[in-house]
Structures are given as C-alpha cells and as structure tokens.
Scaffold this active site. Structure first.
Site, mmCIF file in Angstrom:
data_model
loop_
_atom_site.group_PDB
_atom_site.id
_atom_site.type_symbol
_atom_site.label_atom_id
_atom_site.label_comp_id
_atom_site.label_asym_id
_atom_site.label_seq_id
_atom_site.Cartn_x
_atom_site.Cartn_y
_atom_site.Cartn_z
ATOM 1 N N GLU A 23 37.215 -24.083 13.876
ATOM 2 C CA GLU A 23 36.593 -25.396 13.723
ATOM 3 C C GLU A 23 35.541 -25.626 14.798
ATOM 4 O O GLU A 23 34.468 -26.186 14.532
ATOM 5 C CB GLU A 23 37.677 -26.477 13.780
ATOM 6 C CG GLU A 23 37.236 -27.847 13.332
ATOM 7 C CD GLU A 23 38.413 -28.802 13.245
ATOM 8 O OE1 GLU A 23 38.742 -29.255 12.137
ATOM 9 O OE2 GLU A 23 39.021 -29.077 14.313
ATOM 10 N N GLU A 30 32.535 -23.681 13.918
ATOM 11 C CA GLU A 30 31.855 -24.332 12.794
ATOM 12 C C GLU A 30 31.063 -25.546 13.274
ATOM 13 O O GLU A 30 29.918 -25.774 12.839
ATOM 14 C CB GLU A 30 32.878 -24.754 11.733
ATOM 15 C CG GLU A 30 32.252 -25.381 10.504
ATOM 16 C CD GLU A 30 33.278 -25.855 9.484
ATOM 17 O OE1 GLU A 30 32.842 -26.369 8.436
ATOM 18 O OE2 GLU A 30 34.494 -25.739 9.741
ATOM 19 N N CYS A 81 42.466 -31.124 8.959
ATOM 20 C CA CYS A 81 43.869 -30.766 9.236
ATOM 21 C C CYS A 81 44.858 -31.595 8.429
ATOM 22 O O CYS A 81 45.955 -31.135 8.118
ATOM 23 C CB CYS A 81 44.181 -30.950 10.725
ATOM 24 S SG CYS A 81 43.210 -29.911 11.809
ATOM 25 N N SER A 131 35.247 -30.170 7.402
ATOM 26 C CA SER A 131 35.306 -28.797 7.900
ATOM 27 C C SER A 131 35.860 -27.901 6.804
ATOM 28 O O SER A 131 36.753 -28.299 6.048
ATOM 29 C CB SER A 131 36.215 -28.721 9.126
ATOM 30 O OG SER A 131 36.545 -27.379 9.429
ATOM 31 N N LYS A 136 52.191 -32.386 3.188
ATOM 32 C CA LYS A 136 52.137 -30.942 3.355
ATOM 33 C C LYS A 136 52.807 -30.233 2.184
ATOM 34 O O LYS A 136 52.479 -29.090 1.862
ATOM 35 C CB LYS A 136 52.799 -30.531 4.669
ATOM 36 C CG LYS A 136 52.003 -30.923 5.905
ATOM 37 C CD LYS A 136 50.718 -30.136 6.011
ATOM 38 C CE LYS A 136 49.929 -30.451 7.261
ATOM 39 N NZ LYS A 136 48.659 -29.714 7.325
ATOM 40 N N GLU A 179 49.980 -30.005 -0.166
ATOM 41 C CA GLU A 179 48.962 -29.069 0.286
ATOM 42 C C GLU A 179 49.346 -27.626 0.001
ATOM 43 O O GLU A 179 48.513 -26.832 -0.449
ATOM 44 C CB GLU A 179 48.728 -29.250 1.790
ATOM 45 C CG GLU A 179 47.650 -28.328 2.343
ATOM 46 C CD GLU A 179 47.496 -28.450 3.849
ATOM 47 O OE1 GLU A 179 46.352 -28.369 4.332
ATOM 48 O OE2 GLU A 179 48.518 -28.611 4.551
ATOM 49 N N GLU A 217 44.258 -23.161 -4.665
ATOM 50 C CA GLU A 217 43.328 -22.337 -3.893
ATOM 51 C C GLU A 217 43.943 -21.753 -2.623
ATOM 52 O O GLU A 217 43.317 -20.911 -1.955
ATOM 53 C CB GLU A 217 42.082 -23.161 -3.520
ATOM 54 C CG GLU A 217 42.311 -24.275 -2.526
ATOM 55 C CD GLU A 217 42.646 -25.603 -3.155
ATOM 56 O OE1 GLU A 217 42.464 -26.644 -2.484
ATOM 57 O OE2 GLU A 217 43.111 -25.609 -4.322
ATOM 58 N N CYS A 268 50.494 -37.333 13.350
ATOM 59 C CA CYS A 268 51.641 -36.648 12.758
ATOM 60 C C CYS A 268 52.988 -37.113 13.318
ATOM 61 O O CYS A 268 54.006 -36.980 12.641
ATOM 62 C CB CYS A 268 51.510 -35.141 12.953
ATOM 63 S SG CYS A 268 49.984 -34.463 12.284
#
Length: 471
Positions: A173, A176, A193, A213, A252, A255, A260, A397
């Site tokens: 990151e 990037e 994230c 990102s 999560k 996710e 993908e 979190c």
C-alpha cells in the site's frame, strides 16, 4: 479435498451472514439507528428486517441488540433448534439475541478432524486484546501468547498471524501511495483493509472505486501466502491446506467468499470465525484459556512489527503506513514512531505530516456517519488530502461485530478504550515497530515476491475493484 471444500463452501454461502430473528426481535429500533447504511427497516415494537443487498455486514446491529431468548418466555423455536439454525455449538450458554451472525464452527471442526487436511490459521490484531474478556479477564487484556497456545492446543498445523500480512499490506500500500503521488493513479487513495467500507463504496459510490487501493486486505494476503509461499516453506501441497481466519469482523465472512479472492488458483481463505466463536469453541473442547502457558506464533508468517499490530484500531493503518512511507520517501527515519496526531476516536479527523521536506496530507474516518461530505469533495475534485483511512466500525476493528458483546454504554466505552490501549501497549513493547523492518517481510520479498508492486506481488496481493464491480 478441493471438492469437499467447495461443497462445504456452497452450504455456508446459502445462509445470510447477518440476520434478525423474527421471534426474538422486540422492534426497539436500536439496530436501525446504528446501521450505517440504512439497511434495517421496521415499525416500532414490530420485528425488524435487513435488506441483505444493502447490508455491509459490519455487525454493529449484533453488538447493540438487546432482544434475547428469555427463560420467562416460550417460543415456537426451542433453544436447541435456534442454536442449530445459527450454526452454533450446542454447548453455548450465553443468551441468544435477535440480531446475530452466521456461525461457522462446524466446517472448522470437520477440517480439524480430517487427517488429509493441513489446517493453517491466522489471527487479527484486535482478537488478542478482546478474547480474554470471554474468560473473565479485564477489558483490553493482551493475550497473544495464550492465543497462540490455544490455537496450537486445538490442533492447527500452522499457527500464523494476520499481523504479518498487515506489515506486508504496508509494503504494498505504501508503494502504491508513492506511485500515485508520482502520477500513477487517482488521488486521494483510500485504504482497502475494511471489507465493509469496500462494499459501501461499491454499492453507493461506484464512480470512486478507482480511489480504493488495489491491495487485498491483510486477511486475504495472508490466505494467499498460506497456499503459495507458506505451502512451499512447509512442504505441503496447497490443495491440502484449509485456511482459517479468526477475526473481530463479521464482514470478513463475506470478504473471504468473494469470487475474485483466489488469484493463486485456490481460495485465499476457506473460512472465517469471530473472536466470540473462537471463545465458544475453546470452552466447548475444554481448553482452560486462563491456565495456558504462553506460546509463540509459527514462522515465517507469524513474525510481526508493532506497526502491523496497530491495524486493529482506528488510525492504526494510517500510522503504520506513515512510519514506513515517510522513511522510504526521504531515506531518513521519523524522529518518533509515536504518531499521536492520527490517533483518535469515532468520526473524521485530518493531519498533515511534514518530514525532511516531504508533506503528506491525510484523513482518518471511523464509522460511516460523517463520510458522505468527504466523498462528495473527492467526487468534485476538491479533496485536499492524498490518503484516507476508513473503518466502518466506530473505533475500528476493536469494536467489530464479532467481538465480545457488551450492552451498557459505559461498558462499551470501557471495552473499546481498553482494547485500544492494549494494542498500543503491545506495539510499544515489540522490538520492531516499522513494517519495512520486519525481517521475515524482507525474506519474503527476497525469496518469493521480488519487490513491492512487482509482477508476483501484483498477481497475488492486489485486486481490481472496478473490474469486480463491472462483473
């Protein structure tokens, strides 16, 4: 093995991640008030419903729900059946609340019992400052040693740590961000994230997806490494690895099921359980958490810096990124790694970092209540910052939907404050506090990835949010 895993996955995905039990909901409306995307509807004193298409699966409704299965009431559905419907162990004794998330313990138990499967596990930073609460420890008790010991006792083949992948995320990151500042991509760049945040942008601001990102989250990066680099290091065929993540976050679960998330040819993460689910499992099998002697996470994917550890709280990703980005940009370390000015609580805050002639302007958002004006600034080309961290949950979190549940407002504040303090305390005590100085991260690039944003790293650790939205 692959066929069995896909069959289990198909069963899991038929069940909603977040639900409201119509028998138990009292219609108080607290869940509707706390929902950041207006996905919950219902009249006062009538059972409420969730629009699962609009839901971002943050689980804040689960945390605030106060309607539960009282012993003073009779229901059409008995407790045993309700536990079964939710995918929970029959030994769970806690009250069952109306708003709840899907339990995923049984596929995990099947994997642990399968002699042909190697089970690899990772744990998010916020888990180690909350799990102890389920066993009577004070809020924010730091338990990384007991956590590692408990997972070894459950029989996992490899006990790794999401913190390692958090350090890796900073490498990718940060690189990037520097590339975008140099003209290779849209600014400001948004962190990626938090899966609830990613889904929020996909659902409500699809025209801003290029600002996200391209990095996968630490959870997904770790899962990818388990079945590539980790498999090589352990001498285990990737198709024999069952990858589990223990997370404070209910989104999560969503996710890891995204289609993908399988760039290596295998699912990055096969299953996610929450902090609460891990506590329930430990109690179920009779592991005395408080009596466990400290153990270590396994190497190479269990070594982490303090920067990776503070991902678990709002401002943590930003602070970790700045610790490395400022040094990489200038070639000189910051005077102090304690970047207090990006720390804080719920809401939006801004900071300007100046170091050796380099200036970075950043924004940090905890919760989505105040995010719309910032996104409208970005949409209009008027945003005066280059990098923005966003977490859906109010304190990051540590306040995730899968964390231990507290009901009284004073207890909620105390729990969040204690967990945050525990993360910063752990960061301060670790010998390495910058992601780019993690020795195992350096080895990973030397032996396997090459360089940040290089071909191998791009293929395994990044994704195209715009492409996935079009599909």
């Amino acid at each position: 093995m692959a066929e069995i895993t896909q069959f289990k996955r198909a069963i899991i995905m038929t069940k909603a991640i977040i639900s409201i039990d119509q028998e138990l909901c009292t219609g108080c409306g607290r869940c509707k008030e706390v929902c950041p995307v207006g996905a919950i509807s219902g009249r006062l004193n009538r059972a409420h419903q969730i629009d699962t298409d609009a839901c971002i699966f943050c689980g804040q409704c689960v945390q605030i729900c106060s309607g539960y299965d009282s012993d003073l009431m009779s229901y059409a559905t008995g407790r045993g059946k309700r536990l079964q419907n939710r995918g929970m162990l029959a030994t769970v004794v806690e009250p069952l609340f109306a708003a709840h998330y899907r339990g995923d313990i049984f596929p995990l138990l099947a994997a642990l019992a399968d002699d042909e499967v190697s089970t690899f596990v990772q744990c998010a930073p916020a888990v180690r400052v909350a799990l102890g609460e389920e066993f009577g420890m004070p809020y924010g008790s730091l338990t990384p040693g007991k956590l590692a010991a408990a997972l070894h006792a459950l029989g996992f083949t490899k006990v790794y740590d999401t913190n390692f992948a958090a350090d890796l995320t900073i490498m990718e990151e940060g690189a990037e961000l520097i590339a975008r500042i140099g003209g290779q991509g849209k600014l400001p760049m948004f962190t990626s994230c938090c899966p609830g945040w990613v889904k929020f942008v996909e659902d409500q601001y699809p025209d801003l997806l290029e600002h996200l990102s391209s990095c996968k989250s630490p959870q997904q990066m770790a899962g990818t490494l388990f079945k590539t680099y980790g498999a090589q290091e352990a001498g285990i065929a990737p198709e024999k690895i069952f990858s589990l993540a223990v997370m404070p976050c209910t989104c999560k679960k969503f996710e890891c099921e995204r289609p993908e998330m399988a760039a290596s040819g295998y699912r990055d993460v096969d299953l996610v359980i929450t902090t609460r689910e891990l506590a329930q499992l430990l109690k179920h099998v009779g592991i005395d958490f408080l009596a466990l002697a400290d153990a270590e996470f396994d190497n190479p994917l269990g070594c982490y810096s303090g920067a990776g550890n503070i991902f678990g709280t709002t401002g943590g990703v930003m602070e970790a990124a700045l610790r490395s980005a400022c040094e990489v940009l200038t070639g000189k370390p910051l005077p102090s790694v304690e970047l207090d000015y990006v720390r804080g609580g719920e809401g939006v805050r801004f900071a300007t970092v100046q170091h050796e002639g380099v200036e970075l302007r950043v924004a940090i958002a905890a919760g989505l209540a105040d995010i719309a004006p910032l996104l409208e600034q970005v949409r209009a080309g008027e945003a005066d910052f280059q990098f923005m961290e966003v977490m859906c949950c109010p304190m990051g979190c540590v306040s995730g939907g899968g964390q231990p549940k507290t009901l009284l407002p004073s207890q909620v504040l105390e729990a969040h404050a204690g967990r945050r303090a525990g993360l910063y305390s752990h960061d301060k005590a670790l010998p390495v506090r910058k992601s780019h100085e993690n020795p195992e991260i350096k080895k990973l690039y030397e032996k396997f990835l090459g360089e940040p944003l290089g071909h191998q790293a791009h293929e395994l650790l990044h994704t195209d949010h715009t492409l996935q939205r079009r599909q």
